[in-house]
Design an enzyme around this catalytic site. Structure first.
Site, PDB file in Angstrom:
ATOM      1  N   PHE A  78       0.826  -1.203   0.000  1.00 32.62           N
ATOM      2  CA  PHE A  78       0.000   0.000   0.000  1.00 32.62           C
ATOM      3  C   PHE A  78       0.859   1.251   0.000  1.00 32.62           C
ATOM      4  CE2 PHE A  78      -2.817   2.686   2.990  1.00 32.62           C
ATOM      5  CZ  PHE A  78      -3.548   3.221   1.943  1.00 32.62           C
ATOM      6  N   SER A 154       4.086  -6.299   3.008  1.00 34.35           N
ATOM      7  CA  SER A 154       2.734  -5.914   3.394  1.00 34.35           C
ATOM      8  C   SER A 154       1.706  -6.545   2.454  1.00 34.35           C
ATOM      9  CB  SER A 154       2.630  -4.382   3.427  1.00 34.35           C
ATOM     10  OG  SER A 154       1.435  -3.981   4.062  1.00 34.35           O
ATOM     11  N   LEU A 155       0.958  -5.744   1.687  1.00 31.88           N
ATOM     12  CA  LEU A 155       0.028  -6.327   0.713  1.00 31.88           C
ATOM     13  C   LEU A 155       0.764  -7.189  -0.310  1.00 31.88           C
ATOM     14  CD1 LEU A 155      -2.452  -3.402  -0.126  1.00 31.88           C
ATOM     15  CD2 LEU A 155      -2.930  -5.470   1.198  1.00 31.88           C
ATOM     16  N   ASP A 178       6.369  -8.526   6.964  1.00 30.73           N
ATOM     17  CA  ASP A 178       5.214  -8.029   7.708  1.00 30.73           C
ATOM     18  C   ASP A 178       3.958  -8.000   6.838  1.00 30.73           C
ATOM     19  OD1 ASP A 178       4.562  -7.394  10.369  1.00 30.73           O
ATOM     20  OD2 ASP A 178       4.160  -5.325   9.814  1.00 30.73           O
ATOM     21  N   ARG A 192      -5.135 -15.423   1.464  1.00 34.95           N
ATOM     22  CA  ARG A 192      -3.959 -14.776   2.049  1.00 34.95           C
ATOM     23  C   ARG A 192      -2.742 -15.652   1.792  1.00 34.95           C
ATOM     24  NH1 ARG A 192      -2.979 -18.333   5.963  1.00 34.95           N
ATOM     25  NH2 ARG A 192      -4.669 -19.194   7.235  1.00 34.95           N
ATOM     26  N   ASP A 194       0.070 -18.303   2.651  1.00 40.14           N
ATOM     27  CA  ASP A 194      -0.082 -19.564   3.379  1.00 40.14           C
ATOM     28  C   ASP A 194       1.202 -20.376   3.227  1.00 40.14           C
ATOM     29  OD1 ASP A 194      -2.011 -21.630   4.658  1.00 40.14           O
ATOM     30  OD2 ASP A 194      -1.166 -22.712   2.945  1.00 40.14           O
ATOM     31  N   ASP A 197       2.130 -22.098  -0.175  1.00 39.00           N
ATOM     32  CA  ASP A 197       2.187 -21.323  -1.417  1.00 39.00           C
ATOM     33  C   ASP A 197       3.519 -21.421  -2.144  1.00 39.00           C
ATOM     34  OD1 ASP A 197      -0.417 -20.519  -1.057  1.00 39.00           O
ATOM     35  OD2 ASP A 197       0.105 -18.645  -0.051  1.00 39.00           O
ATOM     36  N   HIS A 248       6.102  -1.339  11.124  1.00 42.73           N
ATOM     37  CA  HIS A 248       5.722  -2.099   9.923  1.00 42.73           C
ATOM     38  C   HIS A 248       6.902  -2.226   8.962  1.00 42.73           C
ATOM     39  CE1 HIS A 248       2.859  -3.928   7.291  1.00 42.73           C
ATOM     40  NE2 HIS A 248       2.765  -2.920   6.445  1.00 42.73           N
TER      41      HIS A 248
END
Length: 451
Positions: A78, A154-155, A178, A192, A194, A197, A248
């Site tokens: 973000f 993040s994202l 994070d 999300r 995991d 993945d 973060h």
């Protein structure tokens, strides 16, 4: 303003072709964040052939990308102000310095730039689809999924997870720095990042009480300082914008530390941060034990140990210093007392070498309980690693401001390094510590038969 743009253009000229400028990460303004931005994904390639000047690539134009080498994708998160991530260049250069690879920045700033977090979050699967299309073409050209590594911030961590799911977990590795918590906390694995993945998923959680994801998401999940407040970050809103993003972002800077030669951050597999602080989970790294996991780039060295676990997942804890490169050096302080009555309190220990370097550790996260002829092993954390300690000082405190002052009668104190267990252990016998008064002494070598 025109002069500024002209200067930037000059700085980005490619030496081999004076007419070709270096592409740069999309730079937007806060105004763009307010009005919102449509998604546009730009892939920028760096290699050791073009280490300082990116090439824009896509599924038909691959530039210097070598299909036989590891390809590391960096996916940001973000961007509420539209500015480029301040850490991006350091991360690119650090990766290229440690290994000859392809580094691809996934620039989705047009899409991530918005003041409305939900809008950026809703575009994560679309970014993953763009990456899937590109990787598909890489595979056609001879690349291997084993050599695909995605670092998501993040994202970006969840974007990496979405890509991994589309390849049924066959990507070589995913690192989540994070991973974003808001809108993802409590979501099922398909929504999300995991552990399944990729062949190996490592995660650094540095802000679990605010912007980050609290629960484990990888094969190994690292929790610096318990994953909460990071040393050196503002504790109140008076710190301004840094108050909101410092914890973060610390995950990124800790990862960057792993790319430097002078700092290898060791973590300790443990069920909880409290158990780690109490020295219950530091058996790795000593002789006849498995090695301790390293944070960051070299975390996958621990992959073989994880295969022996069922399920192959673990949490690991460690503490950091306030400043770069954040390394902490762990020692055990073993104390045997001979007080008739139980004493409860904390210990502060200082080490000094012959050159005058001093490092201090306050072991005060919870009171230690000292009983007669019972050894208490306290985990001390120092910002410096002094090779040859010349003097040691101890301070005992009960934390009481009023009331009687107590003595701690020490039958034996022993100092032993966890980072360097081969070093001689240092001892001292028959000490009386007056509360809140520093006791300075020269240690002696412990008898070799002592454990």
């Amino acid at each position: 303003m025109l002069r500024l743009y002209f200067f930037i253009s000059l700085m980005c000229l490619v030496k081999s072709d004076p007419d070709e400028t270096c592409p740069s990460f999309t730079r937007l303004s806060f105004h763009s964040a307010v009005v919102g931005t449509g998604l546009n994904v730009k892939l920028m390639l760096y290699t050791r052939k073009n280490q300082t000047c990116a090439q824009v690539i896509n599924s038909t134009v691959f530039g210097n990308l070598n299909m036989t080498k590891k390809t590391t994708f960096i996916v940001h998160g973000f961007r509420p102000t539209g500015s480029p991530p301040v850490w991006m260049e350091d991360l690119v250069q650090g990766l290229l310095n440690v290994e000859d690879m392809n580094v691809v920045i996934v620039d989705w700033n047009r899409g991530a730039t918005t003041v409305i977090y939900n809008h950026a979050s809703s575009k994560t699967r679309k970014v993953a689809n763009v990456l899937k299309e590109f990787i598909d073409q890489m595979l056609v050209k001879g690349a291997s999924l084993d050599n695909i590594y995605i670092i998501g911030v993040s994202l970006g961590a969840h974007i990496a997870g979405f890509v991994g799911k589309m390849y049924n977990g066959q990507l070589g590795r995913i690192t989540g720095l994070d991973p974003a918590g808001p809108l993802f906390n409590g979501r099922p694995p398909e929504d999300r990042l995991d552990p399944g993945d990729a062949q190996f998923v490592d995660v650094i959680h540095s802000d679990i009480d605010a912007l980050g994801y609290r629960e484990p998401l990888g094969n190994i999940d690292f929790y610096p300082n318990g994953g909460l407040d990071q040393p050196g970050c503002p504790k109140t809103i008076l710190g301004g914008l840094k108050y909101f993003k410092c914890d973060h972002q610390r995950s990124v800077y800790l990862y960057l530390s792993s790319l430097r030669e002078n700092c290898s951050i060791t973590a300790y597999p443990c069920d909880s941060y409290r158990d780690y602080r109490n020295g219950k989970c530091v058996n790795c790294g000593i002789p006849q034990k498995e090695s301790c996991p390293l944070l960051g780039y070299y975390a996958d060295n621990w992959k073989e140990y994880l295969k022996q676990r069922n399920p192959p997942m673990t949490k690991a804890f460690f503490d950091t210093a306030e400043e770069k490169p954040y390394c902490i050096y762990h020692y055990f302080v073993d104390i045997i007392t001979w007080n008739k009555n139980i004493r409860r309190g904390s210990i502060t220990i200082k080490l000094k070498d012959k050159a005058g370097n001093i490092t201090e550790s306050k072991i005060n996260h919870e009171p230690a309980i000292f009983q007669k002829y019972h050894q208490v092993s306290l985990l001390a954390r120092f910002n410096q690693d002094l090779d040859k300690v010349s003097t040691i000082s101890l301070v005992f405190s009960t934390g009481s401001v009023i009331g009687p002052k107590y003595k701690l009668r020490v039958l034996r104190m022993k100092l032993r390094s966890l980072a360097h267990p081969e070093r001689p252990q240092l001892c001292r016998y028959d000490l009386v510590l007056m509360e809140n008064i520093e006791n300075v002494f020269q240690p002696i070598l412990c008898p070799k038969l002592q454990m």
